[in-house]
Design a protein around this motif. Structure first.
Motif, mmCIF file in Angstrom:
data_model
loop_
_atom_site.group_PDB
_atom_site.id
_atom_site.type_symbol
_atom_site.label_atom_id
_atom_site.label_comp_id
_atom_site.label_asym_id
_atom_site.label_seq_id
_atom_site.Cartn_x
_atom_site.Cartn_y
_atom_site.Cartn_z
ATOM 1 N N UNK A 1 0.811 -1.214 0.000
ATOM 2 C CA UNK A 1 0.000 0.000 0.000
ATOM 3 C C UNK A 1 0.846 1.266 0.000
ATOM 4 N N UNK A 2 2.172 1.127 0.071
ATOM 5 C CA UNK A 2 3.047 2.287 0.058
ATOM 6 C C UNK A 2 2.928 3.153 1.295
ATOM 7 N N UNK A 3 2.717 2.514 2.449
ATOM 8 C CA UNK A 3 2.505 3.241 3.700
ATOM 9 C C UNK A 3 3.602 2.876 4.696
ATOM 10 N N UNK A 4 4.026 3.838 5.480
ATOM 11 C CA UNK A 4 5.035 3.595 6.503
ATOM 12 C C UNK A 4 4.384 3.558 7.882
ATOM 13 N N UNK A 5 4.568 2.441 8.591
ATOM 14 C CA UNK A 5 4.084 2.289 9.959
ATOM 15 C C UNK A 5 5.215 1.667 10.767
ATOM 16 N N UNK A 6 5.433 2.143 11.960
ATOM 17 C CA UNK A 6 6.543 1.645 12.774
ATOM 18 C C UNK A 6 6.327 0.197 13.182
ATOM 19 N N UNK A 7 7.435 -0.516 13.382
ATOM 20 C CA UNK A 7 7.358 -1.907 13.841
ATOM 21 C C UNK A 7 6.661 -2.006 15.194
ATOM 22 N N UNK A 8 6.800 -0.969 16.009
ATOM 23 C CA UNK A 8 6.170 -0.972 17.332
ATOM 24 C C UNK A 8 4.652 -1.078 17.206
ATOM 25 N N UNK A 9 4.088 -0.315 16.276
ATOM 26 C CA UNK A 9 2.638 -0.360 16.057
ATOM 27 C C UNK A 9 2.224 -1.704 15.456
#
Length: 476
Positions: free
Chosen positions: A322-330
């Motif tokens: 999806x071309x989205x950045x989300x942290x590994x923590x989340x």
């Protein structure tokens, strides 16, 4: 016809605004930018592939009708997404997506001989009217491929067998291939992936995916119209037949009898059968014994609940696509709280993205917690042993694999004991299960670890502080 793409899109928006709730219009339509109108093809720019997929799933009919009204009956829609690049010296690039009008693979046309005595040709349940040659749509979803099916311990046998079948359909010992598991674990995805791979490697093969409920409906219609033989003949022509949710045949004796004859014909002709079910054959109720025995002829492979690492891989693959950045923590937070079902896992991620877009909020642990509290009804959620082990190891800055090592190093022993302690208190797993997953120990070792942790909490203030901090992280 209007040629200005901005004017066309403004007119489309004026219609769309009257047909969707205000908050949905603001979320899903205001961010769209019209780019070009060329030969009845309107190109629009959307923020991400996720945005494109959501529009296609929820609003494509409205978009299509509105665009045809403004441009003409031949109007088409094309999406573009400007993708970022993680490498600093690389420029962003654009990805184009068509609408889903042609999202299904098509089998090559088949010539069907006419029946005797001048009767019409066989009535195909998937016939495309208006042509003499019959064209069978395999009913496969292009996005359900092997490439985006995340492999793990939970599904390795089924995936490997499915891939082997796709390379040589009807020519392996896995015929039929029966894939079973609870809802949401990827049975349908894997079945589609096999069909897609067969079509790519063997384009002349006639592939058909059909849900058992649709099969039942077609059979009932054929019986009502005295076309049962035509129905039977049609299915006996298929090279690779994929039947989803065969447990739905339970109690339907006539349908089972017809499918029994289709099964026998295809199997004896060297054709491939792929079946999915929510239970193994031995546990299926309401199905004839002769049918169940045939389900066992080939390979029966199960799909189990995905482990923590597999769930993380699924989430990472989804946000990358999806071309989205989300942290590994989340992602770790989501993977630790949605543990049983891949469909729910992906649904939680979609809900989080929608919440973020809707409220224009950054995706954080707090937002994820708020979303999951609404999604998961029970407030006291059970964590996984994998996740507890990871949180403990992260706290001590050591790899998770160290818990499995045969060592008496003090820091490793203490981390292992804490992982066992929290697993006993925060999961419903048995002592034996906890021990087997943490260090390959027995239940007595787990009891000893819990007793040691409790004793140290009462006598060592620094250790108690450490336990409290880890507990806070686990309860986030």
């Amino acid at each position: 016809m209007i040629n200005d793409h901005r004017l066309v899109w403004d007119r489309c928006l004026s219609v769309i605004r009257d047909n969707v709730p205000g908050i949905s219009f603001k979320t899903w339509f205001e961010p769209i930018v019209p780019v070009n109108l060329d030969d009845e093809v309107l190109t629009i720019q959307v923020p991400s592939p996720f945005f494109y997929e959501y529009l296609e799933e929820q609003y494509i009919d409205l978009l299509r009708k509105t665009l045809r009204k403004e441009v003409g009956v031949g109007a088409k829609l094309e999406y573009v997404v400007v993708m970022g690049n993680n490498q600093s010296n690389s420029q962003p690039y654009t990805v184009k997506y068509p609408t889903n009008n042609n999202s299904k693979i098509q089998n090559k046309p088949m010539s069907i001989p006419l029946k005797s005595e001048g009767k019409s040709s066989i009535k195909n349940p998937f016939i495309i009217p208006g042509i003499q040659k019959i064209q069978i749509d395999p009913q496969l979803r292009l996005d359900n491929t092997f490439d985006n099916f995340v492999e793990g311990e939970c599904n390795r046998l089924a995936r490997s067998a499915g891939y082997a079948v796709s390379q040589n359909p009807g020519g392996t010992a896995f015929n039929p291939l029966m894939i079973y598991g609870n809802s949401g674990l990827g049975k349908t995805h894997l079945a589609h992936a096999i069909g897609i791979e067969v079509k790519e490697r063997h384009p002349d093969k006639v592939v058909l995916y059909v849900n058992s409920n649709k099969f039942q409906t077609q059979f009932t219609e054929a019986t009502r119209n005295n076309n049962r033989n035509d129905f039977l003949n049609f299915y006996q022509m298929i090279d690779v037949l994929i039947i989803d949710d065969v447990q739905e045949f339970a109690g339907k004796e006539k349908t089972q009898e017809t499918f029994f004859h289709i099964f026998n014909h295809l199997h004896q002709s060297g054709k491939q059968l792929i079946l999915t079910s929510d239970k193994p054959p031995i546990e299926l109720k309401g199905l004839e014994q002769r049918l169940l025995s045939r389900f066992k002829w080939g390979l029966t492979a199960d799909l189990q609940q995905p482990g923590f690492e597999t769930r993380m891989d699924i989430l990472r693959r989804k946000i990358y696509k999806d071309g989205i950045e989300i942290s590994d923590e989340v992602l770790e937070y989501i993977a630790s709280h949605i543990t049983n079902n891949i469909r729910e896992l992906e649904g939680a991620l979609v809900s989080l993205l929608a919440q973020s877009t809707l409220n224009r909020k950054e995706i954080t642990i707090e937002l994820a917690s708020e979303m999951i509290n609404k999604l998961v009804k029970n407030s006291k959620r059970e964590l996984s042993i994998d996740y507890i082990s990871k949180v403990v190891c992260d706290y001590f800055n050591m790899p998770v694999d160290s818990l499995q090592a045969k060592t008496r190093k003090r820091e490793v022993v203490q981390a292992r004991q804490l992982a066992m302690y929290f697993s006993k208190n925060m999961t419903k797993s048995s002592l034996a299960s906890i021990g087997s997953q943490i260090g390959h120990k027995d239940h007595a070792t787990v009891l000893h670890a819990c007793k040691t942790v409790n004793n140290l909490k009462e006598t060592d203030k620094a250790f108690k502080l450490c336990v409290d901090e880890i507990e806070k992280k686990l309860k986030l």
